[in-house]
Structure formats: structure tokens, C-alpha cells
Design a protein around this motif. Structure first.
Motif, mmCIF file in Angstrom:
data_model
loop_
_atom_site.group_PDB
_atom_site.id
_atom_site.type_symbol
_atom_site.label_atom_id
_atom_site.label_comp_id
_atom_site.label_asym_id
_atom_site.label_seq_id
_atom_site.Cartn_x
_atom_site.Cartn_y
_atom_site.Cartn_z
ATOM 1 N N GLN A 24 -2.776 -7.788 5.709
ATOM 2 C CA GLN A 24 -1.705 -6.802 5.510
ATOM 3 C C GLN A 24 -2.015 -5.924 4.300
ATOM 4 O O GLN A 24 -1.352 -5.997 3.257
ATOM 5 N N PRO A 25 -3.029 -5.048 4.405
ATOM 6 C CA PRO A 25 -3.407 -4.229 3.241
ATOM 7 C C PRO A 25 -2.319 -3.251 2.816
ATOM 8 O O PRO A 25 -2.351 -2.762 1.693
ATOM 9 N N PHE A 26 -1.387 -2.969 3.713
ATOM 10 C CA PHE A 26 -0.306 -2.035 3.360
ATOM 11 C C PHE A 26 0.963 -2.779 2.968
ATOM 12 O O PHE A 26 2.038 -2.203 2.910
ATOM 13 N N SER A 27 0.821 -4.071 2.715
ATOM 14 C CA SER A 27 1.938 -4.946 2.392
ATOM 15 C C SER A 27 2.840 -5.121 3.625
ATOM 16 O O SER A 27 2.483 -4.714 4.735
ATOM 17 N N TYR A 28 4.008 -5.709 3.420
ATOM 18 C CA TYR A 28 4.829 -6.142 4.544
ATOM 19 C C TYR A 28 6.293 -5.978 4.161
ATOM 20 O O TYR A 28 6.652 -6.122 2.993
ATOM 21 N N PRO B 15 10.345 -4.094 4.303
ATOM 22 C CA PRO B 15 10.983 -2.770 4.265
ATOM 23 C C PRO B 15 10.390 -1.832 3.216
ATOM 24 O O PRO B 15 10.581 -0.627 3.312
ATOM 25 N N ARG B 16 9.684 -2.345 2.203
ATOM 26 C CA ARG B 16 9.088 -1.481 1.175
ATOM 27 C C ARG B 16 7.572 -1.434 1.306
ATOM 28 O O ARG B 16 6.866 -1.210 0.325
ATOM 29 N N ASN B 17 7.076 -1.655 2.520
ATOM 30 C CA ASN B 17 5.617 -1.569 2.678
ATOM 31 C C ASN B 17 5.184 -0.105 2.626
ATOM 32 O O ASN B 17 6.002 0.787 2.424
ATOM 33 N N CYS B 18 3.906 0.156 2.784
ATOM 34 C CA CYS B 18 3.358 1.495 2.529
ATOM 35 C C CYS B 18 3.929 2.546 3.477
ATOM 36 O O CYS B 18 3.770 2.462 4.686
ATOM 37 N N LEU B 19 4.526 3.553 2.873
ATOM 38 C CA LEU B 19 5.129 4.643 3.640
ATOM 39 C C LEU B 19 4.066 5.514 4.301
ATOM 40 O O LEU B 19 4.329 6.172 5.304
ATOM 41 N N GLY B 20 2.859 5.525 3.713
ATOM 42 C CA GLY B 20 1.819 6.440 4.206
ATOM 43 C C GLY B 20 0.787 5.773 5.096
ATOM 44 O O GLY B 20 -0.270 6.350 5.350
ATOM 45 N N GLN B 21 1.094 4.559 5.610
ATOM 46 C CA GLN B 21 0.026 3.813 6.289
ATOM 47 C C GLN B 21 -0.464 4.486 7.572
ATOM 48 O O GLN B 21 -1.657 4.438 7.867
ATOM 49 N N ASN B 22 0.414 5.137 8.329
ATOM 50 C CA ASN B 22 -0.072 5.809 9.548
ATOM 51 C C ASN B 22 -0.995 6.966 9.198
ATOM 52 O O ASN B 22 -2.034 7.172 9.833
ATOM 53 N N MET B 23 -0.619 7.708 8.145
ATOM 54 C CA MET B 23 -1.482 8.802 7.703
ATOM 55 C C MET B 23 -2.807 8.244 7.183
ATOM 56 O O MET B 23 -3.878 8.794 7.471
ATOM 57 N N ALA B 24 -2.733 7.141 6.423
ATOM 58 C CA ALA B 24 -3.950 6.530 5.880
ATOM 59 C C ALA B 24 -4.887 6.093 7.014
ATOM 60 O O ALA B 24 -6.101 6.294 6.941
ATOM 61 N N TRP B 25 -4.313 5.489 8.081
ATOM 62 C CA TRP B 25 -5.149 5.080 9.227
ATOM 63 C C TRP B 25 -5.843 6.292 9.846
ATOM 64 O O TRP B 25 -7.023 6.260 10.175
ATOM 65 N N HIS B 26 -5.087 7.399 10.038
ATOM 66 C CA HIS B 26 -5.695 8.615 10.604
ATOM 67 C C HIS B 26 -6.831 9.100 9.710
ATOM 68 O O HIS B 26 -7.906 9.458 10.192
ATOM 69 N N GLU B 27 -6.582 9.160 8.396
ATOM 70 C CA GLU B 27 -7.602 9.640 7.456
ATOM 71 C C GLU B 27 -8.855 8.771 7.530
ATOM 72 O O GLU B 27 -9.981 9.269 7.598
ATOM 73 N N MET B 28 -8.650 7.440 7.498
ATOM 74 C CA MET B 28 -9.802 6.526 7.487
ATOM 75 C C MET B 28 -10.613 6.652 8.768
ATOM 76 O O MET B 28 -11.847 6.654 8.739
ATOM 77 N N ARG B 29 -9.907 6.755 9.930
ATOM 78 C CA ARG B 29 -10.638 6.896 11.202
ATOM 79 C C ARG B 29 -11.424 8.199 11.222
ATOM 80 O O ARG B 29 -12.585 8.240 11.641
#
Ligand code: HEM
Length: 120
Positions: free
Chosen positions: A55-59, A61-75
């Protein structure tokens, strides 16, 4: 409650990423680099890996707000680099890659690579 033990209210809890990532309780061949373990599948020898423990974006209700964007960027970045370049590790300059420090985040050491444009 964590692993059967009560934790006092207000305590900050963190998951230690290196410990989880190298735990034999979570992974088959935990010390091996096996990207295909992430594909899962009923026939895979890695089918029982606990991919949900990662769980690199934590877990919560306060987990990473930008995780979907981060996944797109990394891909995008990974696909673009691998499409355009052949990348080779320079092991001598990089040293012992397993000698790493990881607290909440990873104290990254240099990863020296030889990068050549893909011949097309
Ligand atoms: C690989 C990239 C990233 C990783 C590994 C990452 C990881 C994390 C982690 C572990 C947290 C703490 C969650 C917690 O306190 O439990 C967090 C919070 C947060 N991240 Fe990211 N993050 C990444 C990229 C991004 C990006 C690209 C954005 C914005 C565009 C972003 C925005 C945020 C925000 C706003 C929070 C605070 C959420 C809150 O407190 O409710 N992150 N991130």
C-alpha cells in the motif's frame, strides 16, 4: 487492534514498506525480482502473494489523494522510457543495491544506468 493487540487511542501507526515488501508471510520468493507476480492468475506460482499488503499510497480515508494521477504519470514515464531507450544497469558504479535505508520513505541511492536510444 493490530495482530490481536490493543493500540491506545491517538497512536500513529505506519506500515514499514521494506518489511512488508520482503516478508515471506506475504510473498513467494520475497527477495526475487519477479514483475509477473503482479499479474496474479490461478495458474501462477505467485497466486497466493498478498498484493493487497502493498500500500504505497497508504490506506483509509486519508490515503493519497493523487494516487490515480500518480499511476498515470508512472505508466506514461515508464512506457515512454522503455519505448525509446534500452536501459542497462552499471552494477560496478551502483554498488550493493540491497544496502538501502527505508523509513517512511526510501532514502534512495544512485542507480547508475547506461541508456541507449532504441535502434529502429
Ligand atoms: C508515487 C507517487 C505518490 C506516492 C507514493 C504517494 C503517497 C502518499 C502517501 C503515503 C500519503 C499519506 C497518506 C496518509 O497520510 O495516510 C499521501 C498523501 C497525499 N498525497 Fe500522495 N503520493 C504520490 C503522489 C501524489 C500526487 C501526484 C499527488 C497530487 C497530484 C498527491 C497528493 C496527495 C495528497 C493531497 C495527500 C494528502 C491526503 C490527505 O491528507 O487527505 N500524491 N500520498
Amino acid at each position: 487492534m493490530v495482530l490481536g493487540k490493543w493500540v491506545p487511542e491517538g497512536t500513529t501507526l505506519l506500515v514499514h514498506h521494506t518489511s512488508v515488501s520482503r516478508s515471506p508471510a506475504a510473498w513467494t520468493d520475497p527477495d526475487c525480482y519477479v514483475p509477473e507476480r503482479w499479474l496474479g492468475g490461478a495458474e501462477s506460482e505467485y497466486r497466493d502473494d498478498r498484493r493487497d499488503w502493498h500500500q504505497p499510497f497508504s490506506y483509509g480515508p486519508r490515503n493519497c489523494l493523487g494516487q490515480n494521477m500518480a499511476w498515470h504519470e508512472m505508466r506514461l514515464v515508464a512506457a515512454s522510457i522503455l519505448y525509446h531507450f534500452d536501459v542497462e544497469l552499471c552494477e560496478r558504479e551502483t554498488g550493493d543495491w540491497l544496502d538501502q535505508k527505508c523509513w517512511i520513505v526510501w532514502d534512495r541511492k544512485p542507480l547508475i544506468c547506461r541508456v541507449r536510444p532504441v535502434a529502429r
